[in-house]
Motif scaffolding. Structure first.
Motif, short mmCIF file in Angstrom:
data_model
loop_
_atom_site.label_atom_id
_atom_site.label_comp_id
_atom_site.label_asym_id
_atom_site.label_seq_id
_atom_site.Cartn_x
_atom_site.Cartn_y
_atom_site.Cartn_z
N VAL A 24 -20.67 54.49 -49.91
CA VAL A 24 -21.38 55.33 -50.88
C VAL A 24 -21.58 56.71 -50.26
CG1 VAL A 24 -23.49 55.59 -52.24
CG2 VAL A 24 -22.58 53.32 -51.81
N LEU A 25 -21.26 57.75 -51.03
CA LEU A 25 -21.50 59.12 -50.59
C LEU A 25 -23.00 59.36 -50.49
CD1 LEU A 25 -19.06 61.47 -52.54
CD2 LEU A 25 -19.39 61.37 -50.07
N ASP A 26 -23.40 60.12 -49.48
CA ASP A 26 -24.82 60.39 -49.33
C ASP A 26 -25.35 61.30 -50.44
OD1 ASP A 26 -23.34 62.51 -48.39
OD2 ASP A 26 -24.53 62.82 -46.58
N VAL A 27 -24.49 62.16 -50.99
CA VAL A 27 -24.90 63.08 -52.05
C VAL A 27 -23.79 63.12 -53.10
CG1 VAL A 27 -25.47 65.47 -52.63
CG2 VAL A 27 -26.19 64.52 -50.44
N ALA A 28 -24.17 62.96 -54.36
CA ALA A 28 -23.23 63.08 -55.49
C ALA A 28 -24.03 63.42 -56.74
CB ALA A 28 -22.44 61.79 -55.69
N SER A 29 -23.36 63.90 -57.77
CA SER A 29 -24.04 64.19 -59.03
C SER A 29 -24.50 62.90 -59.71
CB SER A 29 -23.12 64.97 -59.97
OG SER A 29 -22.79 66.21 -59.38
N VAL A 30 -23.63 61.89 -59.67
CA VAL A 30 -23.93 60.57 -60.24
C VAL A 30 -23.27 59.53 -59.36
CG1 VAL A 30 -23.59 59.04 -62.23
CG2 VAL A 30 -24.02 61.47 -62.61
N ILE A 31 -23.96 58.41 -59.15
CA ILE A 31 -23.39 57.27 -58.44
C ILE A 31 -23.61 56.04 -59.30
CG2 ILE A 31 -23.49 55.81 -56.38
CD1 ILE A 31 -24.54 58.30 -54.86
N LEU A 32 -22.50 55.37 -59.65
CA LEU A 32 -22.55 54.16 -60.47
C LEU A 32 -22.04 52.98 -59.66
CD1 LEU A 32 -20.97 55.65 -63.72
CD2 LEU A 32 -23.40 55.36 -63.23
N ASP A 33 -22.88 52.00 -59.48
CA ASP A 33 -22.51 50.76 -58.79
C ASP A 33 -22.02 49.81 -59.88
OD1 ASP A 33 -22.34 48.37 -57.42
OD2 ASP A 33 -24.42 48.36 -56.78
N CYS A 34 -20.76 49.40 -59.80
CA CYS A 34 -20.14 48.61 -60.87
C CYS A 34 -19.65 47.26 -60.35
CB CYS A 34 -18.94 49.35 -61.45
SG CYS A 34 -19.32 50.97 -62.14
N SER A 35 -19.78 46.26 -61.21
CA SER A 35 -19.12 44.97 -60.96
C SER A 35 -17.95 44.88 -61.92
CB SER A 35 -20.09 43.81 -61.16
OG SER A 35 -20.57 43.79 -62.49
N VAL A 36 -16.93 44.13 -61.53
CA VAL A 36 -15.74 44.05 -62.36
C VAL A 36 -16.08 43.39 -63.70
CG1 VAL A 36 -14.93 41.84 -61.42
CG2 VAL A 36 -13.30 43.41 -62.42
N HIS A 37 -15.64 44.03 -64.76
CA HIS A 37 -15.75 43.47 -66.11
C HIS A 37 -14.37 43.04 -66.60
CE1 HIS A 37 -17.35 42.84 -70.13
NE2 HIS A 37 -16.30 43.50 -70.60
N ASP A 38 -13.37 43.91 -66.33
CA ASP A 38 -12.00 43.60 -66.77
C ASP A 38 -11.03 44.56 -66.10
OD1 ASP A 38 -10.09 42.17 -68.17
OD2 ASP A 38 -10.95 42.58 -70.13
N ARG A 39 -9.77 44.19 -66.16
CA ARG A 39 -8.67 45.04 -65.71
C ARG A 39 -7.57 44.94 -66.75
NH1 ARG A 39 -10.33 42.17 -61.17
NH2 ARG A 39 -11.00 43.43 -59.41
N HIS A 40 -6.94 46.07 -67.05
CA HIS A 40 -5.87 46.10 -68.05
C HIS A 40 -4.68 46.87 -67.51
CE1 HIS A 40 -8.62 44.66 -71.17
NE2 HIS A 40 -9.50 45.51 -70.68
N PRO A 41 -3.48 46.28 -67.49
CA PRO A 41 -2.30 47.06 -67.12
C PRO A 41 -2.00 48.07 -68.23
CG PRO A 41 -1.67 44.84 -67.82
CD PRO A 41 -3.18 44.90 -67.82
N ALA A 42 -1.62 49.28 -67.82
CA ALA A 42 -1.31 50.33 -68.79
C ALA A 42 -0.26 51.26 -68.18
CB ALA A 42 -2.57 51.11 -69.17
N GLY A 43 1.00 50.98 -68.45
CA GLY A 43 2.08 51.80 -67.89
C GLY A 43 2.06 51.74 -66.38
N ASP A 44 2.02 52.90 -65.73
CA ASP A 44 2.03 52.95 -64.27
C ASP A 44 0.61 52.97 -63.68
OD1 ASP A 44 1.32 55.51 -65.00
OD2 ASP A 44 2.92 56.51 -63.89
N HIS A 45 -0.38 52.60 -64.49
CA HIS A 45 -1.78 52.56 -64.05
C HIS A 45 -2.42 51.22 -64.42
CE1 HIS A 45 -1.33 56.80 -63.30
NE2 HIS A 45 -2.59 56.87 -62.89
N THR A 46 -3.54 50.97 -63.81
CA THR A 46 -4.41 49.86 -64.19
C THR A 46 -5.73 50.46 -64.64
OG1 THR A 46 -3.40 48.36 -62.59
CG2 THR A 46 -5.60 47.78 -63.38
N ILE A 47 -6.22 50.01 -65.78
CA ILE A 47 -7.52 50.45 -66.25
C ILE A 47 -8.55 49.47 -65.69
CG2 ILE A 47 -8.99 50.86 -68.26
CD1 ILE A 47 -6.32 51.26 -69.86
N LEU A 48 -9.43 49.99 -64.84
CA LEU A 48 -10.50 49.19 -64.26
C LEU A 48 -11.75 49.39 -65.12
CD1 LEU A 48 -10.08 50.29 -60.53
CD2 LEU A 48 -9.16 48.22 -61.59
N VAL A 49 -12.25 48.32 -65.69
CA VAL A 49 -13.48 48.40 -66.48
C VAL A 49 -14.59 47.77 -65.66
CG1 VAL A 49 -14.61 47.79 -68.65
CG2 VAL A 49 -12.13 48.22 -68.62
#
Length: 165
Positions: A115-140
């Motif tokens: 975790v960065l010591d300073v940022a505008s926003v910090i969101l701690d996330c747990s995995v909800h889903d992953r979706h393949p999309a072309g040459d990327h993966t959408i991490l939800v």
């Protein structure tokens, strides 16, 4: 456009990249740790909220990224909305093979994630889903914890960082 439509020609792909670069966006650094405790991360401008109930966000990760295997297995990750002073750090996290965490101001949270010591926003996330999309993966990710700071976020537009007035 249907699934049978031909892909864009190379000239069209170049124009598509330019068009996407013309869309101003915030800049995030997304981090996680693998089961051995090694830290991984990447820079993403493809980030947005998905749902308020439950609180979900998405971020897009190139399947060719060095950190992609770590994020495929990750159960948690941290999204940092960075401020302009972190522009060089964002470029480092976008660079393949860079020593991303060296002298960057990250500390381990209670789960061992960087975790960065300073940022505008910090969101701690747990995995909800992953979706393949072309040459990327959408991490939800489902947001588990939120921290906000007084720093104004960085804006990325036409391949450069900009300050909000």
């Amino acid at each position: 456009m249907s699934a049978q439509d031909p892909p864009l020609a190379p000239a069209g792909l170049h124009l598509f990249r330019d068009a996407m670069a013309s869309f101003p966006s915030g800049v995030t650094i997304v981090t996680t740790a693998d089961p051995a405790g090694r830290w991984w991360g990447f820079t993403a401008t493809s980030f947005c909220s998905v749902s308020m109930e439950p609180p979900l966000v998405l971020v897009c990760l190139a399947t060719s990224a060095e950190c992609a295997p770590a994020f495929r297995r990750a159960t948690r990750w941290i999204v940092h909305v960075i401020h302009p002073e972190h522009a060089q750090l964002a470029m480092r996290f976008a660079t393949r093979g860079a020593d991303k965490f060296a002298d960057a101001g990250f500390v381990a949270d209670d789960n061992g994630l960087p975790v960065l010591d300073v940022a505008s926003v910090i969101l701690d996330c747990s995995v909800h889903d992953r979706h393949p999309a072309g040459d990327h993966t959408i991490l939800v990710g489902q947001v588990q914890n939120v921290r906000t700071g007084p720093e104004t976020p960085a804006v990325y537009f036409r391949r450069a960082f900009h300050l909000l007035p």
